[in-house]
Motif scaffolding. Structure first.
Motif, PDB file in Angstrom:
ATOM      1  N   SER A 254      -6.578  -2.486   2.664  1.00 33.75           N
ATOM      2  CA  SER A 254      -6.293  -1.652   2.947  1.00 33.75           C
ATOM      3  C   SER A 254      -7.088  -0.090   3.059  1.00 33.75           C
ATOM      4  O   SER A 254      -7.401   1.008   4.219  1.00 33.75           O
ATOM      5  CB  SER A 254      -5.434  -0.818   1.628  1.00 33.75           C
ATOM      6  OG  SER A 254      -6.089   0.867   1.320  1.00 33.75           O
TER       7      SER A 254
ATOM      8  N   ALA B 205      -6.775  -7.332  -1.113  1.00 34.81           N
ATOM      9  CA  ALA B 205      -5.829  -5.901  -0.218  1.00 34.81           C
ATOM     10  C   ALA B 205      -7.023  -5.330   0.477  1.00 34.81           C
ATOM     11  O   ALA B 205      -5.742  -4.223   0.611  1.00 34.81           O
ATOM     12  CB  ALA B 205      -4.287  -6.277  -1.116  1.00 34.81           C
ATOM     13  N   ARG B 206      -7.241  -4.333  -1.062  1.00 31.56           N
ATOM     14  CA  ARG B 206      -7.608  -3.612  -1.233  1.00 31.56           C
ATOM     15  C   ARG B 206      -8.437  -3.407   0.351  1.00 31.56           C
ATOM     16  O   ARG B 206      -9.208  -2.650   0.524  1.00 31.56           O
ATOM     17  CB  ARG B 206      -8.550  -3.251  -2.493  1.00 31.56           C
ATOM     18  CG  ARG B 206      -7.805  -2.688  -4.156  1.00 31.56           C
ATOM     19  CD  ARG B 206      -8.180  -2.941  -4.561  1.00 31.56           C
ATOM     20  NE  ARG B 206      -7.443  -2.678  -6.030  1.00 31.56           N
ATOM     21  CZ  ARG B 206      -7.366  -3.464  -7.351  1.00 31.56           C
ATOM     22  NH1 ARG B 206      -8.051  -4.106  -7.612  1.00 31.56           N
ATOM     23  NH2 ARG B 206      -6.676  -2.376  -7.812  1.00 31.56           N
TER      24      ARG B 206
ATOM     25  N   ALA C 167      -7.266   5.977   6.508  1.00 29.11           N
ATOM     26  CA  ALA C 167      -8.001   5.845   5.273  1.00 29.11           C
ATOM     27  C   ALA C 167      -9.464   6.729   5.238  1.00 29.11           C
ATOM     28  O   ALA C 167     -10.757   7.021   4.831  1.00 29.11           O
ATOM     29  CB  ALA C 167      -8.360   4.484   4.011  1.00 29.11           C
TER      30      ALA C 167
ATOM     31  N   VAL D 236      -2.780  -0.095  -4.022  1.00 30.50           N
ATOM     32  CA  VAL D 236      -2.458  -0.783  -3.618  1.00 30.50           C
ATOM     33  C   VAL D 236      -1.678  -1.754  -4.520  1.00 30.50           C
ATOM     34  O   VAL D 236      -2.366  -2.267  -5.483  1.00 30.50           O
ATOM     35  CB  VAL D 236      -3.566  -1.649  -2.999  1.00 30.50           C
ATOM     36  CG1 VAL D 236      -3.185  -2.834  -3.077  1.00 30.50           C
ATOM     37  CG2 VAL D 236      -4.239  -0.984  -1.858  1.00 30.50           C
TER      38      VAL D 236
ATOM     39  N   CYS E 151       0.800   5.026   0.410  1.00 27.91           N
ATOM     40  CA  CYS E 151      -0.080   6.028   0.855  1.00 27.91           C
ATOM     41  C   CYS E 151       0.173   7.579   0.484  1.00 27.91           C
ATOM     42  O   CYS E 151       1.587   7.845   1.511  1.00 27.91           O
ATOM     43  CB  CYS E 151      -0.933   5.385   1.815  1.00 27.91           C
ATOM     44  SG  CYS E 151      -1.457   3.838   2.237  1.00 27.91           S
TER      45      CYS E 151
ATOM     46  N   VAL F 159       2.986  -0.159   3.495  1.00 28.61           N
ATOM     47  CA  VAL F 159       2.611  -1.333   4.242  1.00 28.61           C
ATOM     48  C   VAL F 159       2.357  -2.421   3.222  1.00 28.61           C
ATOM     49  O   VAL F 159       1.929  -1.928   2.469  1.00 28.61           O
ATOM     50  CB  VAL F 159       0.725  -0.866   4.596  1.00 28.61           C
ATOM     51  CG1 VAL F 159       0.728  -1.750   5.767  1.00 28.61           C
ATOM     52  CG2 VAL F 159       0.802   0.138   6.062  1.00 28.61           C
TER      53      VAL F 159
ATOM     54  N   VAL G 251      -4.572   6.472  -2.494  1.00 32.82           N
ATOM     55  CA  VAL G 251      -3.261   5.231  -2.175  1.00 32.82           C
ATOM     56  C   VAL G 251      -3.226   4.027  -3.170  1.00 32.82           C
ATOM     57  O   VAL G 251      -4.456   4.146  -3.612  1.00 32.82           O
ATOM     58  CB  VAL G 251      -4.299   4.654  -0.798  1.00 32.82           C
ATOM     59  CG1 VAL G 251      -3.782   3.257  -0.737  1.00 32.82           C
ATOM     60  CG2 VAL G 251      -4.907   5.602   0.183  1.00 32.82           C
TER      61      VAL G 251
ATOM     62  N   PHE H 103       0.828  -1.797  -0.614  1.00 33.02           N
ATOM     63  CA  PHE H 103      -0.272   0.156  -0.104  1.00 33.02           C
ATOM     64  C   PHE H 103       1.040   1.159   0.251  1.00 33.02           C
ATOM     65  O   PHE H 103       1.632   1.291   0.616  1.00 33.02           O
ATOM     66  CB  PHE H 103      -0.747  -0.159   1.060  1.00 33.02           C
ATOM     67  CG  PHE H 103      -1.935  -1.439   1.943  1.00 33.02           C
ATOM     68  CD1 PHE H 103      -1.846  -2.209   0.622  1.00 33.02           C
ATOM     69  CD2 PHE H 103      -2.842  -1.620   2.659  1.00 33.02           C
ATOM     70  CE1 PHE H 103      -3.032  -3.292   0.688  1.00 33.02           C
ATOM     71  CE2 PHE H 103      -3.059  -2.419   3.194  1.00 33.02           C
ATOM     72  CZ  PHE H 103      -3.222  -3.393   2.101  1.00 33.02           C
TER      73      PHE H 103
ATOM     74  N   HIS I 271      -5.034   3.497  14.562  1.00 32.95           N
ATOM     75  CA  HIS I 271      -4.420   3.244  13.257  1.00 32.95           C
ATOM     76  C   HIS I 271      -3.095   1.921  14.133  1.00 32.95           C
ATOM     77  O   HIS I 271      -3.198   1.196  12.859  1.00 32.95           O
ATOM     78  CB  HIS I 271      -3.816   4.228  12.932  1.00 32.95           C
ATOM     79  CG  HIS I 271      -3.099   3.832  11.284  1.00 32.95           C
ATOM     80  ND1 HIS I 271      -3.444   3.593  10.292  1.00 32.95           N
ATOM     81  CD2 HIS I 271      -1.177   3.814  11.858  1.00 32.95           C
ATOM     82  CE1 HIS I 271      -1.344   3.182   9.389  1.00 32.95           C
ATOM     83  NE2 HIS I 271      -0.644   3.306  10.390  1.00 32.95           N
TER      84      HIS I 271
ATOM     85  N   ASP J 292      -8.383   0.409   7.202  1.00 32.26           N
ATOM     86  CA  ASP J 292      -7.061   1.612   7.563  1.00 32.26           C
ATOM     87  C   ASP J 292      -7.800   2.666   8.813  1.00 32.26           C
ATOM     88  O   ASP J 292      -8.245   3.892   7.708  1.00 32.26           O
ATOM     89  CB  ASP J 292      -5.664   1.944   6.906  1.00 32.26           C
ATOM     90  CG  ASP J 292      -5.180   2.671   7.777  1.00 32.26           C
ATOM     91  OD1 ASP J 292      -4.788   2.505   8.205  1.00 32.26           O
ATOM     92  OD2 ASP J 292      -3.633   2.734   6.833  1.00 32.26           O
TER      93      ASP J 292
END
Length: 97
Positions: A69, A65-66, A75, A85, A7, A55, A83, A5, A24, A72
């Motif tokens: 993310s 994975a998204r 986010a 990925v 970001c 990350v 962001v 990730f 976080h 978070d």
């Protein structure tokens, strides 16, 4: 499979980062306990202040994975301007290799 990730914080949002840091870190600790988190840390600007995050997680698919993310707290708080990925191939110094 690993995913990175990348970001980027919104300009002028350091206060959002600092206010949201405790949830976080709690979120990262949960990923770590589950074996999902591989590494994480902030990018720093010229003054040494956080300005983004890297990350790396293990997930079955990019969609999974998204989802990780998006969960978070940073986010959810609107900290990030962008962001990305991306699938990641950890070659050197991978403790699992």
């Amino acid at each position: 499979m690993f995913f990175a990730f990348l970001c980027t914080d919104k300009p002028g949002h350091l206060n959002v980062r600092m206010e949201t840091r405790p949830p976080h870190v709690e979120w990262l600790n949960g990923l770590n306990a589950a074996g999902t988190l591989k590494m994480a840390g902030p990018f720093l600007d010229e003054d040494g202040k956080p300005c983004g995050s890297l990350v790396i997680v293990s997930a079955e698919t990019i969609e999974a994975a998204r989802e990780i993310s998006a969960a978070d707290p940073y986010a959810k708080a609107g900290l990030f301007e962008k962001v990305e990925v991306k699938p990641y191939n950890w070659i050197f110094n991978n403790p699992e290799a």
